[in-house]
Design a protein around this motif. Structure first.
Motif, PDB file in Angstrom:
ATOM      1  N   UNK A  57      54.249  49.967  53.595  1.00 60.54           N
ATOM      2  CA  UNK A  57      53.551  49.030  52.717  1.00 60.54           C
ATOM      3  C   UNK A  57      54.578  48.136  52.045  1.00 60.54           C
ATOM      4  N   UNK A  58      54.287  46.846  52.023  1.00 57.50           N
ATOM      5  CA  UNK A  58      55.164  45.879  51.375  1.00 57.50           C
ATOM      6  C   UNK A  58      54.367  45.090  50.340  1.00 57.50           C
ATOM      7  N   UNK A  59      54.942  44.928  49.166  1.00 60.59           N
ATOM      8  CA  UNK A  59      54.370  44.063  48.146  1.00 60.59           C
ATOM      9  C   UNK A  59      55.477  43.169  47.619  1.00 60.59           C
ATOM     10  N   UNK A  60      55.237  41.865  47.658  1.00 56.43           N
ATOM     11  CA  UNK A  60      56.210  40.896  47.168  1.00 56.43           C
ATOM     12  C   UNK A  60      55.532  40.062  46.098  1.00 56.43           C
ATOM     13  N   UNK A  61      55.969  40.226  44.846  1.00 54.26           N
ATOM     14  CA  UNK A  61      55.336  39.514  43.745  1.00 54.26           C
ATOM     15  C   UNK A  61      56.367  39.260  42.653  1.00 54.26           C
ATOM     16  N   UNK A  62      56.299  38.087  42.047  1.00 56.47           N
ATOM     17  CA  UNK A  62      57.242  37.691  40.997  1.00 56.47           C
ATOM     18  C   UNK A  62      58.691  37.795  41.463  1.00 56.47           C
ATOM     19  N   UNK A  88      40.113  32.512  49.634  1.00 62.72           N
ATOM     20  CA  UNK A  88      39.432  33.584  48.903  1.00 62.72           C
ATOM     21  C   UNK A  88      40.229  33.968  47.658  1.00 62.72           C
ATOM     22  N   UNK A  89      39.550  34.441  46.609  1.00 55.46           N
ATOM     23  CA  UNK A  89      40.269  34.860  45.399  1.00 55.46           C
ATOM     24  C   UNK A  89      41.085  36.125  45.653  1.00 55.46           C
ATOM     25  N   UNK A  90      42.388  36.017  45.560  1.00 51.56           N
ATOM     26  CA  UNK A  90      43.289  37.137  45.826  1.00 51.56           C
ATOM     27  C   UNK A  90      44.299  37.235  44.686  1.00 51.56           C
ATOM     28  N   UNK A  91      44.482  38.427  44.191  1.00 53.08           N
ATOM     29  CA  UNK A  91      45.484  38.684  43.159  1.00 53.08           C
ATOM     30  C   UNK A  91      46.453  39.731  43.673  1.00 53.08           C
ATOM     31  N   UNK A  92      47.738  39.445  43.583  1.00 55.71           N
ATOM     32  CA  UNK A  92      48.771  40.384  44.004  1.00 55.71           C
ATOM     33  C   UNK A  92      49.457  40.924  42.755  1.00 55.71           C
ATOM     34  N   UNK A  93      49.475  42.233  42.616  1.00 52.37           N
ATOM     35  CA  UNK A  93      50.105  42.885  41.465  1.00 52.37           C
ATOM     36  C   UNK A  93      51.091  43.936  41.947  1.00 52.37           C
ATOM     37  N   UNK A 145      52.636  38.404  48.400  1.00 47.09           N
ATOM     38  CA  UNK A 145      51.812  39.033  49.431  1.00 47.09           C
ATOM     39  C   UNK A 145      51.789  40.549  49.248  1.00 47.09           C
ATOM     40  N   UNK A 146      50.796  41.149  49.883  1.00 44.70           N
ATOM     41  CA  UNK A 146      50.672  42.600  49.953  1.00 44.70           C
ATOM     42  C   UNK A 146      50.266  42.950  51.380  1.00 44.70           C
ATOM     43  N   UNK A 147      51.066  43.771  52.077  1.00 47.81           N
ATOM     44  CA  UNK A 147      50.790  44.079  53.465  1.00 47.81           C
ATOM     45  C   UNK A 147      50.857  45.553  53.788  1.00 47.81           C
ATOM     46  N   UNK A 148      49.989  45.982  54.698  1.00 56.13           N
ATOM     47  CA  UNK A 148      49.984  47.353  55.200  1.00 56.13           C
ATOM     48  C   UNK A 148      50.219  47.286  56.706  1.00 56.13           C
ATOM     49  N   UNK A 182      47.697  37.260  50.991  1.00 55.20           N
ATOM     50  CA  UNK A 182      48.746  36.417  50.444  1.00 55.20           C
ATOM     51  C   UNK A 182      48.172  35.366  49.507  1.00 55.20           C
ATOM     52  N   UNK A 183      49.019  34.876  48.637  1.00 50.95           N
ATOM     53  CA  UNK A 183      48.646  33.789  47.738  1.00 50.95           C
ATOM     54  C   UNK A 183      49.861  32.925  47.464  1.00 50.95           C
ATOM     55  N   UNK A 184      49.628  31.648  47.274  1.00 50.25           N
ATOM     56  CA  UNK A 184      50.687  30.703  46.907  1.00 50.25           C
ATOM     57  C   UNK A 184      50.495  30.218  45.473  1.00 50.25           C
ATOM     58  N   UNK A 185      49.734  30.932  44.680  1.00 46.73           N
ATOM     59  CA  UNK A 185      49.369  30.480  43.342  1.00 46.73           C
ATOM     60  C   UNK A 185      49.857  31.462  42.283  1.00 46.73           C
ATOM     61  N   UNK A 186      50.839  31.111  41.459  1.00 45.90           N
ATOM     62  CA  UNK A 186      51.557  29.829  41.491  1.00 45.90           C
ATOM     63  C   UNK A 186      52.706  29.836  42.495  1.00 45.90           C
ATOM     64  N   UNK A 187      53.214  31.015  42.851  1.00 47.81           N
ATOM     65  CA  UNK A 187      54.285  31.137  43.830  1.00 47.81           C
ATOM     66  C   UNK A 187      53.848  32.080  44.942  1.00 47.81           C
ATOM     67  N   UNK A 188      54.618  32.090  45.992  1.00 49.60           N
ATOM     68  CA  UNK A 188      54.298  32.909  47.160  1.00 49.60           C
ATOM     69  C   UNK A 188      54.384  34.401  46.849  1.00 49.60           C
TER      70      UNK A 188
END
Length: 272
Positions: free
Chosen positions: A133-138, A263-268, A121-124, A113-119
């Motif tokens: 699998x769930x991905x929540x971005x933008x 940790x550096x995390x990027x969600x796409x 996450x990516x989950x398995x 997960x990341x809060x930068x700039x907004x919440x």
């Protein structure tokens, strides 16, 4: 209820209780509120007391303890006011900006997960009805139950896209720190236990943690909570949580552990 809906519901509960530390909405009222929510992360003031579980130069370096947490006494035997603790809990995890959560229960899984700039996450997850699998971005939810990622769209005629779209709307509520603060404040008193727990994390580390327990059962937004436990390291570093509550019609005990904070995390969005 279809297998896909059961899996989505279980995964929703896991992420909901884990990333928002229990801020769960329920029923049609929650869906209506979610559809009008912006999901923006509230900014809180902070103090300069550092907490760096990653060590010098490592993830988490420079993280500042939220002022709402620094104002509380994190010591064995302390009784914490629910309102003040709620403000702290709603900001402690987000103060790191990112991390990984292990969800233990039904379903089981891991979430980056990341809060930068907004919440985001990516989950398995894996549960009785299979993997999801769930991905929540933008602000968009992507759901994959084994046939490829489906993009959420509440206006779509496709039932799966509708389901994913409603899930996205609900997560915008779940990620709101005000919901977390409200849940914790629903129990007026929380007690820091006398003995500190040695909590083992998935990354192989062990954290000597303060165990904070709700003083008896309580109800929040018509959701019965039998017991809620929070584990924090020094300087209010989130370590874990455990909820005994009923979510989406299911009573269960779900636990979470947090690691790789900062940790550096990027969600796409997933590749289609």
């Amino acid at each position: 209820m279809t297998s896909a809906r059961r899996r989505l519901g279980g995964a929703a509960a896991a992420v909901c209780m884990g990333l928002a530390l229990g801020a769960c909405a329920s029923g049609q009222d929650a869906e209506a509120e979610a559809l009008g929510s912006t999901g923006s992360l509230a900014e809180g003031s902070s103090t300069t007391s550092p907490a760096d579980p990653g060590g010098p130069g490592g993830p988490g370096e420079g993280r500042e303890v939220p002022a709402s947490c620094a104002a509380l006494t994190l010591a064995p035997g302390s009784v914490l006011d629910g309102t003040g603790l709620g403000d702290c809990v709603s900001q402690a995890l987000a103060s790191f900006g990112s991390g990984t959560m292990q969800a233990i229960g039904d379903p089981y899984g891991e979430v980056d997960f990341t809060y930068d700039p907004d919440y985001s996450f990516r989950g398995e997850f894996t549960g009785p009805d299979g993997p999801i699998s769930l991905t929540f971005v933008d602000g968009v939810m992507w759901v994959d139950t084994g046939s490829g990622p489906v993009k959420g769209d509440t206006e779509s005629a496709d039932p799966e896209e509708q389901m994913a779209g409603v899930a996205a709307a609900l997560y915008r509520v779940f990620s709101d720190p005000a919901q977390t603060a409200s849940l914790v404040a629903a129990q007026p008193n929380w007690t820091v236990q006398q003995a500190r727990d040695q909590v083992s994390l998935p990354d192989g580390s062990t954290v000597e943690s303060f165990k904070i327990v709700s003083d008896g059962p309580f109800v929040w937004n018509e959701i019965p909570v039998a017991e809620y436990i929070l584990w924090y390291g020094d300087d209010w570093v989130p370590v874990g949580s455990q909820a005994s509550m009923t979510v989406m019609g299911q009573s269960a005990i779900n636990s979470q552990k947090y690691y790789d904070l900062g940790a550096p995390i990027t969600i796409a969005p997933p590749a289609r």
